[in-house]
Design an enzyme around this catalytic site. Structure first.
Site, PDB file in Angstrom:
ATOM      1  N   GLY A   1       0.793  -1.222   0.000  1.00  0.00           N
ATOM      2  CA  GLY A   1       0.000   0.000   0.000  1.00  0.00           C
ATOM      3  C   GLY A   1       0.823   1.266   0.000  1.00  0.00           C
ATOM      4  O   GLY A   1       0.280   2.361  -0.149  1.00  0.00           O
TER       5      GLY A   1
ATOM      6  N   ALA B   1      11.266  -1.349   7.803  1.00  0.00           N
ATOM      7  CA  ALA B   1      12.420  -0.479   8.047  1.00  0.00           C
ATOM      8  C   ALA B   1      12.547   0.631   7.004  1.00  0.00           C
ATOM      9  O   ALA B   1      13.624   1.175   6.798  1.00  0.00           O
ATOM     10  CB  ALA B   1      13.718  -1.299   8.099  1.00  0.00           C
TER      11      ALA B   1
ATOM     12  N   ALA C   1      17.136   9.296  -3.623  1.00  0.00           N
ATOM     13  CA  ALA C   1      15.996   9.011  -2.741  1.00  0.00           C
ATOM     14  C   ALA C   1      16.399   8.174  -1.533  1.00  0.00           C
ATOM     15  O   ALA C   1      17.402   7.462  -1.544  1.00  0.00           O
ATOM     16  CB  ALA C   1      14.905   8.285  -3.519  1.00  0.00           C
TER      17      ALA C   1
ATOM     18  N   GLY D   1       8.590   6.003   4.980  1.00  0.00           N
ATOM     19  CA  GLY D   1       7.450   5.288   5.551  1.00  0.00           C
ATOM     20  C   GLY D   1       7.270   5.511   7.043  1.00  0.00           C
ATOM     21  O   GLY D   1       6.375   6.236   7.489  1.00  0.00           O
ATOM     22  N   GLU D   2       8.116   4.879   7.841  1.00  0.00           N
ATOM     23  CA  GLU D   2       7.986   5.014   9.289  1.00  0.00           C
ATOM     24  C   GLU D   2       8.361   6.394   9.827  1.00  0.00           C
ATOM     25  O   GLU D   2       7.763   6.859  10.803  1.00  0.00           O
ATOM     26  CB  GLU D   2       8.820   3.930   9.982  1.00  0.00           C
ATOM     27  CG  GLU D   2       8.200   2.555   9.849  1.00  0.00           C
ATOM     28  CD  GLU D   2       9.238   1.464   9.676  1.00  0.00           C
ATOM     29  OE1 GLU D   2       9.243   0.521  10.468  1.00  0.00           O
ATOM     30  OE2 GLU D   2      10.061   1.570   8.740  1.00  0.00           O
TER      31      GLU D   2
END
Length: 331
Positions: free
Chosen positions: A46, A86, A281, A285-286
């Site tokens: 997702g 991660a 890049a 995410g986290e």
């Protein structure tokens, strides 16, 4: 009485597994019609990794994004890419597909250099054509593929990437456990009702260093989603366990934020290019989640002058903290 407060949360986050090998592999093949097949073990859960990897390949080979087909996370045909955890897949699998795409395009550039009698170092593939520096030539990627395949030369490449890390010294804890780090600062505005203990988060400004935003809209979505998760961690989400049994296993009792709870989020993308990342890049995410609860907690402290250490800061806990502070003052 309602009181307003502001708080800041800042974090740094290591991208990838801690001080251990976590490689990813990929295969890229450029077909006769100029379309591209990509095989990667990266599981898209997702976060949009399939789109990002396709973009990296399209950029590397100089074709349209629509011409790139990605087969991902099929253990029957795709190489290992490690876990989707991660915040590592854009950085690690992104590098793997970039390297594989570079291998696949090598015969095309070599054939173009031969035909044009131009050093290969000056040639790039862009917009379906071969460019000599900033000038397009008449050669197209498709016709060069046809020439290569006609001579039995396959436009096929494989690549893998394993970030360089150093194990931690067990004696003093020194080392280099991550090849790159993400950084972020978030600021939250809250309104606290001192009678009911309700905390309303009205705004969050979230600035994140993502290296380069391969897909800016996706990055903004990650930041907004992370802030929503952090809101739940700060104010509502609590697993109640008694005698080893979870007492609130349903969404009616384990309260996640709804669209009515999520405040205005202002995502700010900071692009400080990471030299070892695919086109600069790294992960987001986290990191989008990490500073949110701290910013909200600091904002509550700013509003009330009281530090609450126990998350989530439910209305009951807030009221109890206010009464406790009043009791200490009266003493």
């Amino acid at each position: 009485m309602k009181k307003r407060g502001y708080g800041i949360g800042t974090m740094w986050y290591g991208v990838g597994n801690t001080a251990s090998n976590n490689p990813a592999g990929a295969f890229v093949e450029i077909l006769d019609d100029g379309t591209v097949n990509v095989l990667t073990g990266c599981a898209d859960i997702g976060q949009g990794s399939t789109t990002v990897l396709a973009q990296i390949v399209a950029e590397t080979i100089g074709v349209c994004l629509a011409d790139v087909a990605v087969v991902s996370a099929d253990t029957g045909v795709t190489p290992d890419a490690g876990a989707t955890s991660a915040s590592r897949q854009t950085y690690i699998s992104g590098n793997a597909v970039r390297l594989a795409a570079e291998k696949a395009r090598e015969p095309i550039l070599a054939k173009a250099a031969e035909i044009l009698n131009i050093p290969i170092q000056r040639l790039i593939l862009k917009q379906g054509k071969v460019w000599n520096g900033d000038q397009p030539t008449e050669l197209t990627v498709k016709e060069l593929i046809t020439k290569c395949h006609g001579e039995g030369i396959l436009t096929l490449g494989h690549g893998y990437f394993n970030p360089k890390t150093t194990m931690l010294d067990p004696e003093n804890g020194q080392g280099n456990p991550f090849a790159t780090y993400a950084f972020a600062t978030q600021i939250a505005e809250v309104i606290v009702d001192t009678e009911t203990g309700m905390v309303e988060v009205t705004k969050i400004a979230a600035a994140h260093d993502v290296g380069r935003a391969i897909n800016p809209q996706s990055v903004e979505g990650q930041i907004e989603g992370g802030c929503a998760m952090g809101l739940g961690y700060a104010l509502t989400e609590e697993v109640v366990i008694k005698d080893g049994e979870i007492k609130n296993p349903a969404l009616s009792t384990y309260l996640v934020p709804t669209s009515m709870d999520v405040p205005e989020v202002y995502p700010i993308i900071i692009e400080e290019l990471e030299p070892s990342g695919p086109y600069g890049a790294k992960g987001v995410g986290e990191p989008a989640l990490v500073p949110t609860a701290a910013a909200i907690a600091n904002a509550v402290t700013d509003a009330l002058g009281i530090r609450i250490y126990d998350l989530p800061m439910t209305p009951e806990k807030v009221v109890a903290a206010i009464k406790s502070a009043k009791g200490k003052k009266s003493d």
